[in-house]
Scaffold this active site. Sequence first.
Site, PDB file in Angstrom:
ATOM      1  N   ARG A 287      -1.275 -28.658  13.831  1.00 42.03           N
ATOM      2  CA  ARG A 287      -2.501 -27.960  13.450  1.00 42.03           C
ATOM      3  C   ARG A 287      -2.586 -27.826  11.924  1.00 42.03           C
ATOM      4  NH1 ARG A 287      -6.541 -25.498  16.652  1.00 42.03           N
ATOM      5  NH2 ARG A 287      -8.060 -24.754  15.151  1.00 42.03           N
TER       6      ARG A 287
ATOM      7  N   ILE B 246     -10.630 -22.801  14.570  1.00 34.51           N
ATOM      8  CA  ILE B 246     -10.281 -21.737  13.627  1.00 34.51           C
ATOM      9  C   ILE B 246      -9.802 -22.388  12.336  1.00 34.51           C
ATOM     10  CG2 ILE B 246      -8.779 -19.732  13.241  1.00 34.51           C
ATOM     11  CD1 ILE B 246     -10.808 -19.408  15.518  1.00 34.51           C
ATOM     12  N   LEU B 247     -10.368 -21.972  11.219  1.00 30.51           N
ATOM     13  CA  LEU B 247      -9.974 -22.523   9.918  1.00 30.51           C
ATOM     14  C   LEU B 247      -8.689 -21.819   9.480  1.00 30.51           C
ATOM     15  CD1 LEU B 247     -13.567 -22.571   8.430  1.00 30.51           C
ATOM     16  CD2 LEU B 247     -12.207 -24.562   9.161  1.00 30.51           C
TER      17      LEU B 247
ATOM     18  N   ASN C 119     -19.594 -18.174   8.368  1.00 30.93           N
ATOM     19  CA  ASN C 119     -19.660 -18.601   9.768  1.00 30.93           C
ATOM     20  C   ASN C 119     -20.811 -17.871  10.437  1.00 30.93           C
ATOM     21  OD1 ASN C 119     -18.688 -19.779  12.281  1.00 30.93           O
ATOM     22  ND2 ASN C 119     -17.982 -17.724  12.815  1.00 30.93           N
ATOM     23  N   THR C 120     -21.404 -18.492  11.411  1.00 26.44           N
ATOM     24  CA  THR C 120     -22.422 -17.811  12.199  1.00 26.44           C
ATOM     25  C   THR C 120     -21.891 -17.672  13.622  1.00 26.44           C
ATOM     26  OG1 THR C 120     -24.671 -17.894  13.044  1.00 26.44           O
ATOM     27  CG2 THR C 120     -23.646 -20.019  12.586  1.00 26.44           C
ATOM     28  N   HIS C 121     -22.029 -16.456  14.166  1.00 28.26           N
ATOM     29  CA  HIS C 121     -21.462 -16.172  15.495  1.00 28.26           C
ATOM     30  C   HIS C 121     -22.563 -15.600  16.379  1.00 28.26           C
ATOM     31  CE1 HIS C 121     -18.442 -15.150  18.485  1.00 28.26           C
ATOM     32  NE2 HIS C 121     -18.980 -13.941  18.567  1.00 28.26           N
TER      33      HIS C 121
ATOM     34  N   ASP D 150     -12.508 -15.028   7.265  1.00 27.72           N
ATOM     35  CA  ASP D 150     -11.191 -14.625   6.736  1.00 27.72           C
ATOM     36  C   ASP D 150     -10.140 -15.208   7.686  1.00 27.72           C
ATOM     37  OD1 ASP D 150     -11.147 -11.116   7.909  1.00 27.72           O
ATOM     38  OD2 ASP D 150     -11.094 -13.036   8.987  1.00 27.72           O
TER      39      ASP D 150
ATOM     40  N   ASP E 128     -13.431 -14.536  13.692  1.00 25.46           N
ATOM     41  CA  ASP E 128     -14.721 -13.833  13.621  1.00 25.46           C
ATOM     42  C   ASP E 128     -14.564 -12.412  13.084  1.00 25.46           C
ATOM     43  OD1 ASP E 128     -15.553 -15.384  16.769  1.00 25.46           O
ATOM     44  OD2 ASP E 128     -15.932 -16.087  14.714  1.00 25.46           O
TER      45      ASP E 128
END
Length: 202
Positions: free
Chosen positions: A67, A94-95, A109-111, A143, A147
């Site tokens: 990963r 996930i970054l 990010n948009t959630h 972060d 989320d």
Amino acid sequence: ARIVVLVSGSGTNLQALLDAVASEGAAEYGAEIVAVGADRTGIAGLERAERAGLPTFVCRVKDYEDRAAWDAALAEATAAHAPDLVVSAGFMKILGKEFLARFGGRTVNTHPALLPSFPGAHGVRDALAYGAKVTGCTVHFVDDGVDTGPIIAQGVVEVRDEDDESALHERIKEVERSLLVEVVGRLARHGYRIEGRKVRIS
Ligand code: GRF
């Protein structure tokens, strides 16, 4: 501002950003999309990018030994386009540390839920199953959590008795697309500061 958008699916949020730049003009909107990245091939999001004549890149987790290597490769591929801002719009990975070391504090990010409620990959389904009466969408800085980054803006969507997941998600996406276009334009045109959990856009 130079923006790289990361997608994993249909890319309707990406399309909303492309349409905003096209209709307002990059100077007026304050930003241009310079490249689109994905974690998989064969998705409409990449087709939308290609139709717009944009460079694209794909980093598939299975092509890397682990990963961390994937995360580093994604960061490299993103950095090649020298973005000022990275927008994760329906990107379903996930970054990690490496990516955030380079783009933390300038990745949004948009959630499709009102964080901190219903984080994770099934925010719409979870809100519906919980029996929430209102839900919505959240645009936030990324972060090192899932989320959990500082919230920039949120939009509220009523949950209807007859809703199933896709009907509710479609209604959320209508709000989400305009919220994302508005937030990205503001961030691009004005400076901003992240102070703890608060975001100040000057
Ligand atoms: C968006 O609702 C996003 O918040 C969620 O998946 C959806 C992606 O939609 N993670 P699209 O690919 O932008 O159409």
